[in-house]
Design a protein around this motif. Structure first.
Motif, PDB file in Angstrom:
ATOM      1  N   ASN A 143     -20.804  28.963 107.855  1.00  0.00           N
ATOM      2  CA  ASN A 143     -20.832  27.498 107.758  1.00  0.00           C
ATOM      3  C   ASN A 143     -22.066  26.878 108.404  1.00  0.00           C
ATOM      4  O   ASN A 143     -22.259  25.656 108.348  1.00  0.00           O
ATOM      5  CB  ASN A 143     -19.578  26.908 108.405  1.00  0.00           C
ATOM      6  CG  ASN A 143     -18.321  27.246 107.632  1.00  0.00           C
ATOM      7  OD1 ASN A 143     -18.329  27.238 106.396  1.00  0.00           O
ATOM      8  ND2 ASN A 143     -17.256  27.576 108.333  1.00  0.00           N
ATOM      9  N   THR A 144     -22.909  27.697 109.016  1.00  0.00           N
ATOM     10  CA  THR A 144     -24.162  27.190 109.600  1.00  0.00           C
ATOM     11  C   THR A 144     -25.024  26.509 108.544  1.00  0.00           C
ATOM     12  O   THR A 144     -25.810  25.613 108.856  1.00  0.00           O
ATOM     13  CB  THR A 144     -24.943  28.346 110.260  1.00  0.00           C
ATOM     14  OG1 THR A 144     -24.112  28.982 111.226  1.00  0.00           O
ATOM     15  CG2 THR A 144     -26.199  27.840 110.941  1.00  0.00           C
ATOM     16  N   LYS A 145     -24.878  26.944 107.296  1.00  0.00           N
ATOM     17  CA  LYS A 145     -25.694  26.354 106.236  1.00  0.00           C
ATOM     18  C   LYS A 145     -25.433  24.863 106.073  1.00  0.00           C
ATOM     19  O   LYS A 145     -26.281  24.137 105.540  1.00  0.00           O
ATOM     20  CB  LYS A 145     -25.423  27.074 104.907  1.00  0.00           C
ATOM     21  CG  LYS A 145     -23.970  26.965 104.421  1.00  0.00           C
ATOM     22  CD  LYS A 145     -23.748  27.810 103.183  1.00  0.00           C
ATOM     23  CE  LYS A 145     -22.278  27.737 102.719  1.00  0.00           C
ATOM     24  NZ  LYS A 145     -22.022  28.601 101.556  1.00  0.00           N
ATOM     25  N   TYR A 146     -24.279  24.378 106.550  1.00  0.00           N
ATOM     26  CA  TYR A 146     -23.983  22.956 106.422  1.00  0.00           C
ATOM     27  C   TYR A 146     -24.697  22.126 107.490  1.00  0.00           C
ATOM     28  O   TYR A 146     -24.994  20.950 107.269  1.00  0.00           O
ATOM     29  CB  TYR A 146     -22.470  22.723 106.533  1.00  0.00           C
ATOM     30  CG  TYR A 146     -21.674  23.334 105.408  1.00  0.00           C
ATOM     31  CD1 TYR A 146     -21.758  22.832 104.111  1.00  0.00           C
ATOM     32  CD2 TYR A 146     -20.845  24.433 105.644  1.00  0.00           C
ATOM     33  CE1 TYR A 146     -21.025  23.409 103.081  1.00  0.00           C
ATOM     34  CE2 TYR A 146     -20.116  25.006 104.620  1.00  0.00           C
ATOM     35  CZ  TYR A 146     -20.209  24.490 103.339  1.00  0.00           C
ATOM     36  OH  TYR A 146     -19.489  25.064 102.320  1.00  0.00           O
ATOM     37  N   ILE A 147     -24.928  22.722 108.661  1.00  0.00           N
ATOM     38  CA  ILE A 147     -25.569  21.950 109.727  1.00  0.00           C
ATOM     39  C   ILE A 147     -27.070  22.209 109.823  1.00  0.00           C
ATOM     40  O   ILE A 147     -27.795  21.425 110.432  1.00  0.00           O
ATOM     41  CB  ILE A 147     -24.927  22.251 111.104  1.00  0.00           C
ATOM     42  CG1 ILE A 147     -25.180  23.696 111.517  1.00  0.00           C
ATOM     43  CG2 ILE A 147     -23.454  21.936 111.100  1.00  0.00           C
ATOM     44  CD1 ILE A 147     -24.787  23.990 112.942  1.00  0.00           C
ATOM     45  N   ALA A 148     -27.557  23.305 109.207  1.00  0.00           N
ATOM     46  CA  ALA A 148     -28.988  23.635 109.288  1.00  0.00           C
ATOM     47  C   ALA A 148     -29.876  22.511 108.748  1.00  0.00           C
ATOM     48  O   ALA A 148     -30.859  22.135 109.403  1.00  0.00           O
ATOM     49  CB  ALA A 148     -29.262  24.944 108.562  1.00  0.00           C
ATOM     50  N   PRO A 149     -29.581  21.935 107.559  1.00  0.00           N
ATOM     51  CA  PRO A 149     -30.438  20.845 107.072  1.00  0.00           C
ATOM     52  C   PRO A 149     -30.482  19.653 108.012  1.00  0.00           C
ATOM     53  O   PRO A 149     -31.543  19.023 108.189  1.00  0.00           O
ATOM     54  CB  PRO A 149     -29.778  20.461 105.730  1.00  0.00           C
ATOM     55  CG  PRO A 149     -29.036  21.679 105.304  1.00  0.00           C
ATOM     56  CD  PRO A 149     -28.528  22.290 106.574  1.00  0.00           C
ATOM     57  N   VAL A 150     -29.337  19.338 108.638  1.00  0.00           N
ATOM     58  CA  VAL A 150     -29.301  18.215 109.579  1.00  0.00           C
ATOM     59  C   VAL A 150     -30.179  18.505 110.787  1.00  0.00           C
ATOM     60  O   VAL A 150     -30.949  17.647 111.241  1.00  0.00           O
ATOM     61  CB  VAL A 150     -27.845  17.937 110.029  1.00  0.00           C
ATOM     62  CG1 VAL A 150     -27.809  16.814 111.060  1.00  0.00           C
ATOM     63  CG2 VAL A 150     -26.978  17.591 108.829  1.00  0.00           C
ATOM     64  N   LEU A 151     -30.076  19.731 111.318  1.00  0.00           N
ATOM     65  CA  LEU A 151     -30.869  20.107 112.482  1.00  0.00           C
ATOM     66  C   LEU A 151     -32.363  20.068 112.181  1.00  0.00           C
ATOM     67  O   LEU A 151     -33.158  19.552 112.969  1.00  0.00           O
ATOM     68  CB  LEU A 151     -30.468  21.499 112.967  1.00  0.00           C
ATOM     69  CG  LEU A 151     -29.131  21.629 113.694  1.00  0.00           C
ATOM     70  CD1 LEU A 151     -28.855  23.083 114.054  1.00  0.00           C
ATOM     71  CD2 LEU A 151     -29.116  20.780 114.948  1.00  0.00           C
ATOM     72  N   PHE A 152     -32.770  20.613 111.038  1.00  0.00           N
ATOM     73  CA  PHE A 152     -34.199  20.647 110.706  1.00  0.00           C
ATOM     74  C   PHE A 152     -34.740  19.249 110.425  1.00  0.00           C
ATOM     75  O   PHE A 152     -35.879  18.928 110.785  1.00  0.00           O
ATOM     76  CB  PHE A 152     -34.449  21.568 109.509  1.00  0.00           C
ATOM     77  CG  PHE A 152     -34.449  23.030 109.860  1.00  0.00           C
ATOM     78  CD1 PHE A 152     -35.468  23.564 110.643  1.00  0.00           C
ATOM     79  CD2 PHE A 152     -33.432  23.862 109.446  1.00  0.00           C
ATOM     80  CE1 PHE A 152     -35.471  24.909 110.988  1.00  0.00           C
ATOM     81  CE2 PHE A 152     -33.428  25.213 109.783  1.00  0.00           C
ATOM     82  CZ  PHE A 152     -34.448  25.742 110.558  1.00  0.00           C
ATOM     83  N   ALA A 153     -33.929  18.413 109.798  1.00  0.00           N
ATOM     84  CA  ALA A 153     -34.370  17.041 109.519  1.00  0.00           C
ATOM     85  C   ALA A 153     -34.541  16.244 110.806  1.00  0.00           C
ATOM     86  O   ALA A 153     -35.558  15.565 111.015  1.00  0.00           O
ATOM     87  CB  ALA A 153     -33.369  16.347 108.589  1.00  0.00           C
ATOM     88  N   THR A 154     -33.545  16.329 111.681  1.00  0.00           N
ATOM     89  CA  THR A 154     -33.648  15.604 112.955  1.00  0.00           C
ATOM     90  C   THR A 154     -34.743  16.210 113.835  1.00  0.00           C
ATOM     91  O   THR A 154     -35.432  15.482 114.559  1.00  0.00           O
ATOM     92  CB  THR A 154     -32.304  15.644 113.716  1.00  0.00           C
ATOM     93  OG1 THR A 154     -31.887  17.001 113.895  1.00  0.00           O
ATOM     94  CG2 THR A 154     -31.242  14.878 112.952  1.00  0.00           C
ATOM     95  N   GLY A 155     -34.920  17.540 113.763  1.00  0.00           N
ATOM     96  CA  GLY A 155     -35.980  18.183 114.533  1.00  0.00           C
ATOM     97  C   GLY A 155     -37.356  17.716 114.113  1.00  0.00           C
ATOM     98  O   GLY A 155     -38.234  17.467 114.950  1.00  0.00           O
ATOM     99  N   LEU A 156     -37.559  17.582 112.797  1.00  0.00           N
ATOM    100  CA  LEU A 156     -38.839  17.081 112.289  1.00  0.00           C
ATOM    101  C   LEU A 156     -39.088  15.653 112.760  1.00  0.00           C
ATOM    102  O   LEU A 156     -40.190  15.314 113.210  1.00  0.00           O
ATOM    103  CB  LEU A 156     -38.851  17.141 110.762  1.00  0.00           C
ATOM    104  CG  LEU A 156     -40.083  16.542 110.068  1.00  0.00           C
ATOM    105  CD1 LEU A 156     -41.340  17.298 110.475  1.00  0.00           C
ATOM    106  CD2 LEU A 156     -39.902  16.573 108.548  1.00  0.00           C
ATOM    107  N   ALA A 157     -38.047  14.826 112.688  1.00  0.00           N
ATOM    108  CA  ALA A 157     -38.188  13.427 113.088  1.00  0.00           C
ATOM    109  C   ALA A 157     -38.467  13.291 114.583  1.00  0.00           C
ATOM    110  O   ALA A 157     -39.381  12.571 115.001  1.00  0.00           O
ATOM    111  CB  ALA A 157     -36.926  12.645 112.707  1.00  0.00           C
ATOM    112  N   THR A 158     -37.682  14.004 115.397  1.00  0.00           N
ATOM    113  CA  THR A 158     -37.867  13.895 116.843  1.00  0.00           C
ATOM    114  C   THR A 158     -39.173  14.544 117.292  1.00  0.00           C
ATOM    115  O   THR A 158     -39.847  14.044 118.199  1.00  0.00           O
ATOM    116  CB  THR A 158     -36.692  14.537 117.597  1.00  0.00           C
ATOM    117  OG1 THR A 158     -36.542  15.911 117.182  1.00  0.00           O
ATOM    118  CG2 THR A 158     -35.396  13.791 117.315  1.00  0.00           C
ATOM    119  N   GLY A 159     -39.542  15.673 116.665  1.00  0.00           N
ATOM    120  CA  GLY A 159     -40.807  16.318 117.007  1.00  0.00           C
ATOM    121  C   GLY A 159     -41.997  15.442 116.681  1.00  0.00           C
ATOM    122  O   GLY A 159     -42.944  15.341 117.470  1.00  0.00           O
TER     123      GLY A 159
END
Length: 359
Positions: A143-159
């Motif tokens: 089920n990590t595939k459901y949260i991975a896009p959220v993490l990468f999107a927020t990571g790009l924004a915060t970075g």
């Protein structure tokens, strides 16, 4: 030869003092970040990466590595996750992020093509990769595939946001412009802060802090391996009460609530066992619910257990103890008075406090 050795020891001591100042800034920004509610306990806004970015041009590589290690431990100390699954997420992400930024800076510093934006975004991407890997192994599985896009999107924004802020801060901060690159730090500043801002610790409170730490170390493996969900949540409630008593009622519940809901929800996405009830095609099964509640209970319990165990009065001997004393002294200087962050004047407010503490 003696002069050379003395000079090296002096430089190491000076750099060590600067590391303690940056480490205190990491601790302060981690505290600010912890106050912001997040849907997942291991999600980070990246605020504590700012001192890492700033230190790259000011400290030798080995001292930056020391700062990265303390950032990992400092975030766990502030958020109360030192003995929890969350610490594994945070440690993996922070280590990957810090080492990536240090490596890229080392490679490109001679060409001059180094930007805080590129370093920050790269660090955020490495952080997310490490956290997704840990999430797959330890908690969410497929089920990590459901949260991975959220993490990468927020990571790009915060970075990206942190990189832009770091560039602006470096250009406008008087403290940063005057910060020496050769280790000529102000030892008198640290001595003054240790004597005036340090948390007073009586012999009794120091002994109690060590006893609490030892008790937590004993309870940690016992609680972690517990299979009964009722006992898990019973222990979590007990740890919460102990932490409430220790901290005078100042314990945040919202992060643990988000964590419990998030972990339980994702566990339900893989239904198995007896069907309790369903909403259309979505089924809530007994075994999946129990698994989610057990995992979330252990996560929450470890947070409260860590908050109960760790204290600024936990004095350690030797050079490490002196280093932690300096860090907590500067950290108390940051928190002694509220920093007034007004819209459009965030950098000026932070810079003013940094100049005040740096002396």
């Amino acid at each position: 030869m003696d002069d050379i050795l003395y000079s090296k020891q002096a430089d190491d001591s000076a750099f060590f003092s600067m590391v303690s100042f940056f480490a205190a800034l990491c601790l302060f920004l981690a505290a600010v970040e912890y106050a912001v509610p997040k849907p997942f306990p291991f999600m980070r806004l990246g605020l504590a990466n700012l001192p890492i970015l700033l230190s790259l041009t000011k400290l030798p590589k080995r001292h930056v590595l020391l700062l990265i290690i303390f950032k990992v431990l400092g975030q766990a100390l502030i958020s109360g996750t030192l003995f929890s699954y969350v610490f594994v997420f945070s440690a993996a992400g922070s280590a990957a992020s810090g080492l990536t930024m240090l490596l890229l800076y080392s490679v490109f510093q001679r060409t001059g093509n180094v930007s805080n934006i590129g370093l920050s975004v790269s660090g955020a991407f490495a952080n997310n990769c490490a956290q997704v890997a840990v999430a797959r192994v330890m908690v969410f599985g497929e089920n990590t595939k459901y949260i991975a896009p959220v993490l990468f999107a927020t990571g790009l924004a915060t970075g990206l946001t942190l990189g832009i802020f770091a560039n602006t801060f470096c250009a406008r901060s008087e403290w940063y412009k005057n910060l020496p690159s050769g280790g000529n730090t102000q030892e008198n500043m640290l001595h003054r802060l240790r004597s005036s801002c340090a948390v007073p610790a009586s012999p009794v409170s120091s002994i109690m802090s060590r006893v609490q730490f030892i008790i937590a170390m004993i309870l940690f493996p016992v609680f972690l391996l517990q299979k009964n969900v009722v006992i898990v949540w019973g222990g979590t409630v007990i740890f919460y009460i102990l932490t409430m008593f220790k901290r005078g009622g100042k314990v945040k519940l919202l992060p643990s609530l988000f964590m419990t809901l998030g972990v339980t929800f994702f566990a339900l996405l893989t239904p198995y066992g007896k069907v309790l009830f369903s909403f259309g095609s979505f089924r809530i099964t007994q075994d999946a619910l129990v698994t989610g509640l057990r995992k979330s209970g252990i996560l929450a319990g470890m947070v409260f257990l860590s908050q109960f165990a760790v204290s600024p009065r936990l004095n350690l001997p030797g050079r490490i103890g002196r280093f932690l004393g300096s860090v907590f002294a500067v950290f108390n200087g940051f928190t002694a008075q509220r920093i007034e962050f007004r819209r459009g004047h965030v950098i000026e407010a932070l810079d003013s406090r940094l100049l005040e503490l740096w002396g």
